[in-house]
Design a protein around this motif. Sequence first.
Motif, PDB file in Angstrom:
ATOM      1  N   ILE A  17      -0.757 -16.667  -3.889  1.00 33.17           N
ATOM      2  CA  ILE A  17       0.628 -16.612  -3.407  1.00 33.17           C
ATOM      3  C   ILE A  17       1.269 -15.286  -3.818  1.00 33.17           C
ATOM      4  CG2 ILE A  17       0.949 -19.113  -3.441  1.00 33.17           C
ATOM      5  CD1 ILE A  17       2.567 -18.841  -5.996  1.00 33.17           C
ATOM      6  N   SER A  18       2.150 -14.799  -2.975  1.00 32.96           N
ATOM      7  CA  SER A  18       2.871 -13.580  -3.349  1.00 32.96           C
ATOM      8  C   SER A  18       4.022 -13.364  -2.390  1.00 32.96           C
ATOM      9  CB  SER A  18       1.959 -12.362  -3.285  1.00 32.96           C
ATOM     10  OG  SER A  18       1.725 -11.985  -1.946  1.00 32.96           O
ATOM     11  N   HIS A  19       4.878 -12.463  -2.747  1.00 28.91           N
ATOM     12  CA  HIS A  19       5.889 -11.994  -1.812  1.00 28.91           C
ATOM     13  C   HIS A  19       5.181 -10.966  -0.923  1.00 28.91           C
ATOM     14  CE1 HIS A  19      10.068 -11.441  -0.669  1.00 28.91           C
ATOM     15  NE2 HIS A  19       9.746 -10.174  -0.453  1.00 28.91           N
ATOM     16  N   PRO A  20       5.600 -10.837   0.350  1.00 25.61           N
ATOM     17  CA  PRO A  20       4.963  -9.836   1.214  1.00 25.61           C
ATOM     18  C   PRO A  20       4.854  -8.468   0.544  1.00 25.61           C
ATOM     19  CG  PRO A  20       6.560 -11.105   2.455  1.00 25.61           C
ATOM     20  CD  PRO A  20       6.607 -11.614   1.058  1.00 25.61           C
ATOM     21  N   ASP A  21       3.695  -7.854   0.749  1.00 23.63           N
ATOM     22  CA  ASP A  21       3.421  -6.490   0.265  1.00 23.63           C
ATOM     23  C   ASP A  21       3.092  -6.368  -1.212  1.00 23.63           C
ATOM     24  OD1 ASP A  21       3.440  -5.294   2.665  1.00 23.63           O
ATOM     25  OD2 ASP A  21       5.525  -4.620   2.580  1.00 23.63           O
ATOM     26  N   ALA A  22       3.020  -7.489  -1.920  1.00 23.36           N
ATOM     27  CA  ALA A  22       2.674  -7.395  -3.336  1.00 23.36           C
ATOM     28  C   ALA A  22       1.185  -7.074  -3.519  1.00 23.36           C
ATOM     29  CB  ALA A  22       3.032  -8.680  -4.054  1.00 23.36           C
ATOM     30  N   GLY A  23       0.372  -7.385  -2.480  1.00 17.82           N
ATOM     31  CA  GLY A  23      -1.046  -7.038  -2.570  1.00 17.82           C
ATOM     32  C   GLY A  23      -1.994  -8.223  -2.429  1.00 17.82           C
ATOM     33  N   LYS A  24      -1.509  -9.326  -1.856  1.00 20.35           N
ATOM     34  CA  LYS A  24      -2.340 -10.523  -1.698  1.00 20.35           C
ATOM     35  C   LYS A  24      -3.579 -10.231  -0.843  1.00 20.35           C
ATOM     36  CE  LYS A  24      -0.625 -13.705   0.936  1.00 20.35           C
ATOM     37  NZ  LYS A  24      -1.251 -14.236   2.098  1.00 20.35           N
ATOM     38  N   THR A  25      -3.377  -9.575   0.293  1.00 19.64           N
ATOM     39  CA  THR A  25      -4.502  -9.305   1.186  1.00 19.64           C
ATOM     40  C   THR A  25      -5.515  -8.380   0.506  1.00 19.64           C
ATOM     41  OG1 THR A  25      -2.857  -9.326   2.929  1.00 19.64           O
ATOM     42  CG2 THR A  25      -5.051  -8.620   3.552  1.00 19.64           C
ATOM     43  N   THR A  26      -4.990  -7.369  -0.173  1.00 18.72           N
ATOM     44  CA  THR A  26      -5.885  -6.411  -0.837  1.00 18.72           C
ATOM     45  C   THR A  26      -6.696  -7.117  -1.922  1.00 18.72           C
ATOM     46  OG1 THR A  26      -4.144  -4.784  -0.453  1.00 18.72           O
ATOM     47  CG2 THR A  26      -5.931  -4.128  -1.914  1.00 18.72           C
ATOM     48  N   LEU A  27      -6.040  -7.951  -2.703  1.00 21.02           N
ATOM     49  CA  LEU A  27      -6.758  -8.659  -3.769  1.00 21.02           C
ATOM     50  C   LEU A  27      -7.804  -9.612  -3.176  1.00 21.02           C
ATOM     51  CD1 LEU A  27      -7.046  -9.198  -6.825  1.00 21.02           C
ATOM     52  CD2 LEU A  27      -5.402 -11.044  -6.566  1.00 21.02           C
ATOM     53  N   ILE A 139      -0.601  -9.028 -12.150  1.00 26.16           N
ATOM     54  CA  ILE A 139       0.459  -8.022 -11.946  1.00 26.16           C
ATOM     55  C   ILE A 139      -0.211  -6.778 -11.377  1.00 26.16           C
ATOM     56  CG2 ILE A 139       2.303  -6.678 -12.998  1.00 26.16           C
ATOM     57  CD1 ILE A 139       2.875  -9.041 -14.780  1.00 26.16           C
ATOM     58  N   ASN A 140       0.111  -6.528 -10.124  1.00 25.84           N
ATOM     59  CA  ASN A 140      -0.619  -5.535  -9.323  1.00 25.84           C
ATOM     60  C   ASN A 140       0.103  -4.184  -9.263  1.00 25.84           C
ATOM     61  OD1 ASN A 140      -2.694  -4.751  -7.577  1.00 25.84           O
ATOM     62  ND2 ASN A 140      -1.519  -5.360  -5.768  1.00 25.84           N
ATOM     63  N   LYS A 141      -0.608  -3.213  -8.743  1.00 26.67           N
ATOM     64  CA  LYS A 141      -0.086  -1.858  -8.487  1.00 26.67           C
ATOM     65  C   LYS A 141       0.273  -1.120  -9.770  1.00 26.67           C
ATOM     66  CE  LYS A 141       1.672  -3.072  -3.908  1.00 26.67           C
ATOM     67  NZ  LYS A 141       2.606  -2.777  -2.852  1.00 26.67           N
ATOM     68  N   ASP A 143      -1.202   1.296 -10.817  1.00 30.48           N
ATOM     69  CA  ASP A 143      -1.427   2.726 -10.562  1.00 30.48           C
ATOM     70  C   ASP A 143      -0.170   3.387  -9.997  1.00 30.48           C
ATOM     71  OD1 ASP A 143      -1.937   1.024  -8.300  1.00 30.48           O
ATOM     72  OD2 ASP A 143      -2.496   2.847  -7.214  1.00 30.48           O
ATOM     73  N   ARG A 144       0.868   2.592  -9.797  1.00 34.29           N
ATOM     74  CA  ARG A 144       2.170   3.134  -9.369  1.00 34.29           C
ATOM     75  C   ARG A 144       3.155   2.952 -10.509  1.00 34.29           C
ATOM     76  NH1 ARG A 144       3.256   1.209  -3.560  1.00 34.29           N
ATOM     77  NH2 ARG A 144       1.711   2.392  -2.393  1.00 34.29           N
ATOM     78  N   GLU A 145       4.335   3.533 -10.333  1.00 27.71           N
ATOM     79  CA  GLU A 145       5.360   3.345 -11.363  1.00 27.71           C
ATOM     80  C   GLU A 145       5.648   1.852 -11.495  1.00 27.71           C
ATOM     81  OE1 GLU A 145       6.603   5.483 -13.543  1.00 27.71           O
ATOM     82  OE2 GLU A 145       5.075   6.769 -12.632  1.00 27.71           O
TER      83      GLU A 145
HETATM   84  P1  G4P Z   1       0.317  -8.568   1.083  1.00 29.87           P
HETATM   85  O1  G4P Z   1      -0.933  -9.163   1.648  1.00 29.87           O
HETATM   86  O2  G4P Z   1       0.748  -9.218  -0.204  1.00 29.87           O
HETATM   87  O3  G4P Z   1       1.433  -8.435   2.047  1.00 29.87           O
HETATM   88  O4  G4P Z   1       0.002  -7.060   0.632  1.00 29.87           O
HETATM   89  P2  G4P Z   1      -1.160  -6.081   1.060  1.00 29.87           P
HETATM   90  O5  G4P Z   1      -2.421  -6.413   0.345  1.00 29.87           O
HETATM   91  O6  G4P Z   1      -1.189  -5.927   2.527  1.00 29.87           O
HETATM   92  O7  G4P Z   1      -0.607  -4.754   0.378  1.00 29.87           O
HETATM   93  C1  G4P Z   1       0.619  -4.149   0.756  1.00 29.87           C
HETATM   94  C2  G4P Z   1       0.549  -2.659   0.553  1.00 29.87           C
HETATM   95  O8  G4P Z   1       0.367  -2.357  -0.832  1.00 29.87           O
HETATM   96  C3  G4P Z   1      -0.622  -2.004   1.281  1.00 29.87           C
HETATM   97  O9  G4P Z   1      -0.223  -0.685   1.648  1.00 29.87           O
HETATM   98  C4  G4P Z   1      -1.670  -1.907   0.194  1.00 29.87           C
HETATM   99  O10 G4P Z   1      -2.616  -0.884   0.428  1.00 29.87           O
HETATM  100  C5  G4P Z   1      -0.817  -1.600  -1.013  1.00 29.87           C
HETATM  101  N1  G4P Z   1      -1.448  -2.008  -2.272  1.00 29.87           N
HETATM  102  C6  G4P Z   1      -2.044  -3.186  -2.576  1.00 29.87           C
HETATM  103  N2  G4P Z   1      -2.501  -3.163  -3.855  1.00 29.87           N
HETATM  104  C7  G4P Z   1      -2.176  -1.972  -4.363  1.00 29.87           C
HETATM  105  C8  G4P Z   1      -2.402  -1.346  -5.640  1.00 29.87           C
HETATM  106  O11 G4P Z   1      -2.981  -1.904  -6.556  1.00 29.87           O
HETATM  107  N3  G4P Z   1      -1.917  -0.087  -5.778  1.00 29.87           N
HETATM  108  C9  G4P Z   1      -1.260   0.580  -4.781  1.00 29.87           C
HETATM  109  N4  G4P Z   1      -0.832   1.814  -5.037  1.00 29.87           N
HETATM  110  N5  G4P Z   1      -1.047   0.027  -3.574  1.00 29.87           N
HETATM  111  C10 G4P Z   1      -1.501  -1.227  -3.370  1.00 29.87           C
HETATM  112  P3  G4P Z   1       0.285  -0.333   3.083  1.00 29.87           P
HETATM  113  O12 G4P Z   1       0.456   1.139   3.108  1.00 29.87           O
HETATM  114  O13 G4P Z   1       1.476  -1.169   3.402  1.00 29.87           O
HETATM  115  O14 G4P Z   1      -0.850  -0.829   4.009  1.00 29.87           O
HETATM  116  P4  G4P Z   1      -2.221  -0.143   4.367  1.00 29.87           P
HETATM  117  O15 G4P Z   1      -1.828   1.063   5.152  1.00 29.87           O
HETATM  118  O16 G4P Z   1      -2.882   0.204   3.078  1.00 29.87           O
HETATM  119  O17 G4P Z   1      -2.938  -1.153   5.147  1.00 29.87           O
END
Ligand code: G4P
Length: 528
Positions: A17-27, A139-141, A143-145
């Motif tokens: 589960i996550s809020h949109p864009d938190a990284g659910k699909t990537t994980l 707790i994702n991302k 590598d960002r601030e």
């Molecule tokens: P969601 O399913 O929760 O909505 O999130 P999703 O995995 O689509 O990730 C949202 C955006 O965040 C994507 O970028 C993804 O590449 C980025 N992201 C996910 N995990 C990380 C991380 O650990 N670090 C960083 N820096 N970014 C992360 P996007 O530009 O919106 O999409 P795309 O162009 O990569 O497809």
Amino acid sequence: MSTLQEEIRRRRTFAIISHPDAGKTTLTEKLLLYGGAISMAGAVKGKKNARHAVSDWMEIEKQRGISVTSSVMQFEYQGACINILDTPGHQDFSEDTYRTLMAADAAIMVIDASKGVENQTRKLFKVCVMRHIPIFTFINKMDREARNPFDLLEQIEQELGIKTYAVNWPIGCGKDFRGVFDLETRHILSFEATGGAHTVSKTEVSPDDPSLADLIGKQNHAQLAEDIELLDGASEEFDLDAIQSGNLSPVFFGSALTNFGVEPFLKRFLELTPPPLARLANGEEVSPFDEKFSAFVFKIQANMNKAHRDRVTFLRICSGKFERDMEVYHVQGDKKMRLSQPQMMMAENREIVDEAYAGDIIGVFDPGLFSIGDTICAPSKKVCFEGIPTFAPEHFARIRHKDTMKRKQFVKGVMQIAQEGAIQIFHEPDMGMEEVIVGVVGVLQFEVFEHRMRTEYNVEVIREPLSYQYIRWIGGEVETPSHLTISSDTKLVQDFKDQYLLLFTSEWNIRWALEKNEGLELLDFSKN
Ligand code: G4P
């Protein structure tokens, strides 16, 4: 040959589960890559890529490049058989998202380190809490601030009301992210950026290692020493019972995109999550290890074949083993039958299943026999699982048919779509079906509904949005709901089981109704 017990014990069924864009699909994608279930990154993405991984049945879904319905993916990893239930997010967030959580035995909550707990996470989290399932936080991302890790934990504890147990701790963030300190093994897993590409260094270093300051930088080194001291003194103790009953959430820091911290997370997650949980049926627990097959319906995917109104019904197996062609009993229909074309999703593919075990999810073709919450079991088992709650919709519209000649089709379409659980319908007390109030959890459901009315039932509908935002089932000691004292912009309605509900435009009105009516209880989900 593996026994039934072993097969069930090695299964793990969870939702992310996550809020949109938190990284659910990537994980999810990284987890599937570890399991070898997919061979290329991008395969899971339905959102922006032209390619759809799993569910691209519905026309509307294809047109908009999103996945309307949740799906399940199975893969193997180091002896474990893993079922990931995908919960739709974004605009396609719907009641299905909640229902999917009813089929899971654990949840992974992905949080964006720069944003902390966000709205959609809160809603989904509530359902997990209601079920007392274990909740793991990633707790994702990093590598960002990112926000201060102590603040993030505090926010989770305060806002979600769950204690946290940090499994690892971040060293820096953003450009300065150097890795994580594993609080259990007391080692550092370092993260390095080489020539623009990030790689995970395999070297594990102890915090006492003299070379550490060089590796992570002087400032990070000092900060880490300070953080460890604080954590050792103040953090929660490891408590497996508390984790498994959903009272303590193990927290991991990482970065799904750069694949940092994902594999250690997966390994620890598999150790700490329980195999399939027992489920309540007729007030008694049904053990997953019971040899007799039982399952319940948690999702219905309509519109598989327009001409035949075929649908796929998804079952969560609760006990025993399912075998293709076995005879089963549908409790609500009081009928023995064989399930048609049982299938399972293996990441990119859909396959007919010959056997499946407690914990697994199977889809079966359904000519319209099943409803959400139904029980299907071995004929000699005769159990009936507790139904799936109905969750409060958040968007409402008044719906009418454009053409009075189409009244019959209108009623039929609205009733059938509601019965599948895609929308909820309400009517004013003592009013017929000429006009209904439709409630949905996610706004896209309105479009799906209209599209289906047009293509499947040949009816054009008129939709008039309503400003209500909250609906509550009436509970407590209320004998005559029509006599309740309510504000002028609150509306009394009934659902299609004739239960009474109130529609509110604001939370203020909810409080007002509770104050003015002694004994009134307002519930945001219905168990019936
Ligand atoms: P969601 O399913 O929760 O909505 O999130 P999703 O995995 O689509 O990730 C949202 C955006 O965040 C994507 O970028 C993804 O590449 C980025 N992201 C996910 N995990 C990380 C991380 O650990 N670090 C960083 N820096 N970014 C992360 P996007 O530009 O919106 O999409 P795309 O162009 O990569 O497809």
